[in-house]
Design a protein around this motif. Structure first.
Motif, PDB file in Angstrom:
ATOM      1  N   LEU A 285     -30.930  -6.740  30.706  1.00 22.85           N
ATOM      2  CA  LEU A 285     -31.649  -7.769  31.450  1.00 22.85           C
ATOM      3  C   LEU A 285     -32.724  -8.423  30.587  1.00 22.85           C
ATOM      4  O   LEU A 285     -32.941  -9.635  30.660  1.00 22.85           O
ATOM      5  CB  LEU A 285     -32.258  -7.164  32.715  1.00 22.85           C
ATOM      6  CG  LEU A 285     -31.252  -6.709  33.782  1.00 22.85           C
ATOM      7  CD1 LEU A 285     -31.956  -5.937  34.881  1.00 22.85           C
ATOM      8  CD2 LEU A 285     -30.499  -7.897  34.366  1.00 22.85           C
ATOM      9  N   ASN A 286     -33.392  -7.627  29.773  1.00 22.05           N
ATOM     10  CA  ASN A 286     -34.410  -8.186  28.882  1.00 22.05           C
ATOM     11  C   ASN A 286     -33.794  -9.125  27.851  1.00 22.05           C
ATOM     12  O   ASN A 286     -34.468 -10.034  27.343  1.00 22.05           O
ATOM     13  CB  ASN A 286     -35.166  -7.064  28.161  1.00 22.05           C
ATOM     14  CG  ASN A 286     -36.051  -6.263  29.100  1.00 22.05           C
ATOM     15  OD1 ASN A 286     -36.286  -6.672  30.230  1.00 22.05           O
ATOM     16  ND2 ASN A 286     -36.519  -5.122  28.630  1.00 22.05           N
ATOM     17  N   ALA A 287     -32.505  -8.901  27.537  1.00 28.69           N
ATOM     18  CA  ALA A 287     -31.813  -9.751  26.559  1.00 28.69           C
ATOM     19  C   ALA A 287     -31.191 -10.983  27.198  1.00 28.69           C
ATOM     20  O   ALA A 287     -30.474 -11.730  26.532  1.00 28.69           O
ATOM     21  CB  ALA A 287     -30.743  -8.937  25.838  1.00 28.69           C
ATOM     22  N   GLY A 288     -31.445 -11.208  28.490  1.00 27.06           N
ATOM     23  CA  GLY A 288     -30.961 -12.425  29.140  1.00 27.06           C
ATOM     24  C   GLY A 288     -29.802 -12.233  30.081  1.00 27.06           C
ATOM     25  O   GLY A 288     -29.247 -13.215  30.603  1.00 27.06           O
ATOM     26  N   ILE A 303     -23.937  -4.789  38.285  1.00 27.29           N
ATOM     27  CA  ILE A 303     -23.021  -5.626  37.511  1.00 27.29           C
ATOM     28  C   ILE A 303     -23.824  -6.776  36.896  1.00 27.29           C
ATOM     29  O   ILE A 303     -24.468  -7.550  37.609  1.00 27.29           O
ATOM     30  CB  ILE A 303     -21.896  -6.205  38.394  1.00 27.29           C
ATOM     31  CG1 ILE A 303     -21.238  -5.086  39.220  1.00 27.29           C
ATOM     32  CG2 ILE A 303     -20.880  -6.945  37.544  1.00 27.29           C
ATOM     33  CD1 ILE A 303     -20.593  -4.003  38.405  1.00 27.29           C
ATOM     34  N   VAL A 304     -23.790  -6.881  35.561  1.00 27.40           N
ATOM     35  CA  VAL A 304     -24.591  -7.862  34.833  1.00 27.40           C
ATOM     36  C   VAL A 304     -23.668  -8.677  33.927  1.00 27.40           C
ATOM     37  O   VAL A 304     -22.858  -8.108  33.188  1.00 27.40           O
ATOM     38  CB  VAL A 304     -25.683  -7.181  33.984  1.00 27.40           C
ATOM     39  CG1 VAL A 304     -26.534  -8.220  33.259  1.00 27.40           C
ATOM     40  CG2 VAL A 304     -26.561  -6.281  34.848  1.00 27.40           C
ATOM     41  N   ARG A 305     -23.808 -10.009  33.976  1.00 27.77           N
ATOM     42  CA  ARG A 305     -23.003 -10.891  33.125  1.00 27.77           C
ATOM     43  C   ARG A 305     -23.891 -11.482  32.036  1.00 27.77           C
ATOM     44  O   ARG A 305     -25.046 -11.852  32.279  1.00 27.77           O
ATOM     45  CB  ARG A 305     -22.363 -12.006  33.946  1.00 27.77           C
ATOM     46  CG  ARG A 305     -21.427 -12.915  33.131  1.00 27.77           C
ATOM     47  CD  ARG A 305     -20.765 -13.962  34.018  1.00 27.77           C
ATOM     48  NE  ARG A 305     -19.899 -13.340  35.017  1.00 27.77           N
ATOM     49  CZ  ARG A 305     -18.638 -12.996  34.800  1.00 27.77           C
ATOM     50  NH1 ARG A 305     -18.090 -13.177  33.592  1.00 27.77           N
ATOM     51  NH2 ARG A 305     -17.919 -12.463  35.765  1.00 27.77           N
ATOM     52  N   MET A 306     -23.308 -11.579  30.829  1.00 31.64           N
ATOM     53  CA  MET A 306     -24.031 -12.176  29.707  1.00 31.64           C
ATOM     54  C   MET A 306     -23.714 -13.675  29.631  1.00 31.64           C
ATOM     55  O   MET A 306     -22.570 -14.050  29.381  1.00 31.64           O
ATOM     56  CB  MET A 306     -23.647 -11.496  28.391  1.00 31.64           C
ATOM     57  CG  MET A 306     -23.903 -10.000  28.356  1.00 31.64           C
ATOM     58  SD  MET A 306     -25.613  -9.549  28.757  1.00 31.64           S
ATOM     59  CE  MET A 306     -26.522 -10.404  27.453  1.00 31.64           C
ATOM     60  N   GLY A 434     -36.804  -9.347  33.048  1.00 29.58           N
ATOM     61  CA  GLY A 434     -35.463  -9.457  33.591  1.00 29.58           C
ATOM     62  C   GLY A 434     -35.349  -8.715  34.907  1.00 29.58           C
ATOM     63  O   GLY A 434     -34.849  -9.241  35.896  1.00 29.58           O
ATOM     64  N   SER A 435     -35.849  -7.481  34.931  1.00 29.03           N
ATOM     65  CA  SER A 435     -35.841  -6.708  36.178  1.00 29.03           C
ATOM     66  C   SER A 435     -37.138  -6.901  36.943  1.00 29.03           C
ATOM     67  O   SER A 435     -37.211  -6.627  38.142  1.00 29.03           O
ATOM     68  CB  SER A 435     -35.641  -5.224  35.879  1.00 29.03           C
ATOM     69  OG  SER A 435     -36.662  -4.743  35.006  1.00 29.03           O
ATOM     70  N   ILE A 436     -38.186  -7.389  36.271  1.00 31.81           N
ATOM     71  CA  ILE A 436     -39.499  -7.611  36.893  1.00 31.81           C
ATOM     72  C   ILE A 436     -40.057  -8.918  36.348  1.00 31.81           C
ATOM     73  O   ILE A 436     -40.068  -9.145  35.137  1.00 31.81           O
ATOM     74  CB  ILE A 436     -40.471  -6.451  36.575  1.00 31.81           C
ATOM     75  CG1 ILE A 436     -39.921  -5.121  37.093  1.00 31.81           C
ATOM     76  CG2 ILE A 436     -41.847  -6.720  37.169  1.00 31.81           C
ATOM     77  CD1 ILE A 436     -40.720  -3.914  36.656  1.00 31.81           C
ATOM     78  N   SER A 437     -40.513  -9.788  37.232  1.00 34.09           N
ATOM     79  CA  SER A 437     -41.105 -11.046  36.781  1.00 34.09           C
ATOM     80  C   SER A 437     -42.310 -11.374  37.648  1.00 34.09           C
ATOM     81  O   SER A 437     -42.400 -10.953  38.808  1.00 34.09           O
ATOM     82  CB  SER A 437     -40.089 -12.185  36.820  1.00 34.09           C
ATOM     83  OG  SER A 437     -39.654 -12.418  38.150  1.00 34.09           O
TER      84      SER A 437
END
Length: 496
Positions: A285-288, A303-306, A434-437
């Motif tokens: 998440l930190n990488a986008g 589930i995370v998509r790049m 990414g997980s926290i903003s």
């Protein structure tokens, strides 16, 4: 010399010391017998207090893969609560290199947990496992015994072989293990890990007769994650099926359960690219990475998509690839413990968890979470926040998850809202993980009168601190501060 005494009196007066002691003992026994007769009975001995039973109903031990840090006092207390007394420490791996088989040191076997009996784990590479046969014993066993001998400590009581032998070869594996036992010092405990497929083999009883215990592993690092979230990595049906088979054989065994987070990579069409990747959701998440969905239950699945190609550590990720993360939860683990209690297995010696949490990139359930699962007292995720004054109008915002479950919800994230009507709040650095903003909210007059924080993922026990928040008023008066934490349709006031 004349004494004036007869011979009998002289003999009594000058009796040997041993005779005098015997006479005294007889007198003491007579006195005790009289006392008992007066009291009516011999006083009962105070019974020893047995140790409390393990909270899960069976002892829980750990595999230690050697990347853990020193346990804190609280972690050691949680570990002791589980009722186990042993540790399974990785010490090395045997793998092929050109035409040779070599020993590769792994783990840190020389640093066992004080007070715990140690089994040293030796891994066998899959290329060797696939050719398991009695003919390789002469080549394999000296490497195993020599590596184990070099690493054993005063706490070492056994050896465990971790070898994923094909099911059709476990009869041959049993013969190799018989030769290994003969090469080990007498009394060494010998155990092996077990693939679940072995439960279908007619040779499983032969294998179990050869060793002191087997540990069926109810997880598989190479099992692709079901992207729909419908197929759990560990299910109660699998547990019941295998336990019944083991009980029918009637030999000792333990149950191996996973407590770590698995990651698999899929292409844009959903085809598996690579399983068992050592990455965490936080890294991705930190990488986008963009969250497509999260599924909460006995296992948490994310589930995370790049959206674009990027490199994280040594891993090159392509645009459009999907990363699926899955981890057992304390609630899910508690249900597996309950399943095992319900089955009431007579030959099960306990549970072994993989793995002892440490400094790995891949997340594992904490010892506090395991203790909650063992006691069947799992608290749901609970995000709380408080504002800590630092002096001179400066504050620190401290957010934590005080439940036993990880907080995971990107559809309805937890929200921390701080409002300062008529004043201004300034943050020198806001999180964007990414997980926290977080963002500052500007009013119509241009003043930053609020701070909004959104949380999609916060691990149990995790603490987030936003330092150096300046809350000021134009005239220097004490500002009014209103704060609230919103989670799952509920609101809690901000603590101070």
């Amino acid at each position: 010399m004349t004494t004036g005494m007869d011979d009998d009196a002289l003999a009594t007066t000058h009796a040997a010391p041993g005779t005098r002691r015997l006479t005294g003992i007889i007198a003491l026994l007579v006195a005790i017998a009289l006392a008992i007769g007066l009291a009516g009975a011999w006083p009962a001995a105070t019974p020893l207090t047995p140790p409390p039973p393990p909270p899960a109903g069976f002892p829980i031990d750990y595999w230690d893969w050697g990347v853990n840090r020193t346990l804190s006092t609280a972690e050691r207390q949680a570990l002791d609560l589980l009722g186990g007394s042993e540790i399974f420490s990785l010490c090395g791996m045997i793998q092929p290199w050109r035409d040779e088989w070599l020993w590769e040191p792994q783990g840190r076997p020389s640093a066992p947990i004080p007070g715990r009996r140690q089994h040293l784990v030796v891994r066998i590479d899959s290329a060797i496992a696939k050719q398991m046969d009695p003919a390789i014993a002469a080549r394999l066993i000296p490497l195993v015994v020599d590596g184990w001998t070099r690493n054993r400590t005063a706490a070492t009581i056994g050896i465990q072989i971790d070898c994923d032998v094909p099911t059709r070869r476990i009869g041959a594996y049993a013969e190799v293990l018989r030769s290994l036992r003969a090469a080990l010092p007498e009394g060494t405990h010998l155990s092996v890990t077990m693939l679940l497929d072995w439960a279908y083999s007619r040779d499983l009883p032969l294998l179990m007769e050869t060793v002191d215990a087997v540990v069926p592993q109810f997880y598989n690092a190479y099992l692709p994650i079901d992207l729909s979230g419908q197929t759990p990595l560990v299910g109660g049906n699998d547990l019941e099926r295998v336990v019944k088979k083991m009980e029918a054989i009637g030999r000792p065994y333990r149950i191996g359960l996973a407590t770590y987070e698995q990651c698999s990579i899929y292409d844009s069409s959903g085809t598996l690219v690579r399983p068992a990747i050592p990455l965490s959701p936080e890294q991705v998440l930190n990488a986008g990475g963009i969250v497509e969905r999260g599924l909460r239950g006995e296992e948490n699945v994310l589930i995370v998509r790049m959206p674009k190609a990027t490199k994280i550590g040594n891993h090159q990720l392509n645009a459009g690839q999907v990363l699926a993360f899955a981890c057992n939860t304390p609630t899910g683990l508690s249900k597996r413990f309950a399943d095992l209690r319900r089955l009431a297995p007579r030959h099960c010696a306990g549970v072994v968890l993989f793995r002892l949490p440490g400094n790995e990139v891949t997340h594992s359930l904490s010892l506090a979470q395991i203790a909650a699962a063992a006691t069947a007292n799992v608290r749901p995720a609970k995000v709380i926040a408080r504002l800590e004054p630092l002096g001179n109008q400066h504050h620190a915002l401290i957010v934590s998850n005080q439940g036993d479950e990880d907080f995971l919800d990107f559809t309805n994230p937890a929200r921390v809202l701080i409002q300062v009507p008529g004043a201004e709040i300034t943050a020198h650095r806001l999180p964007d993980f990414g997980s926290i903003s977080a963002r500052e909210v500007t009013s119509n007059n241009g003043q930053r009168e609020a701070l909004d924080l959104y949380i999609g993922l916060l691990r149990a026990g995790e603490v987030l601190t936003i330092e150096d928040l300046l809350i000021s008023t134009p005239d220097g008066r004490t500002p009014r501060i209103d704060g609230v934490v919103q989670q799952g349709g509920q609101s809690r006031p901000l603590g101070r």
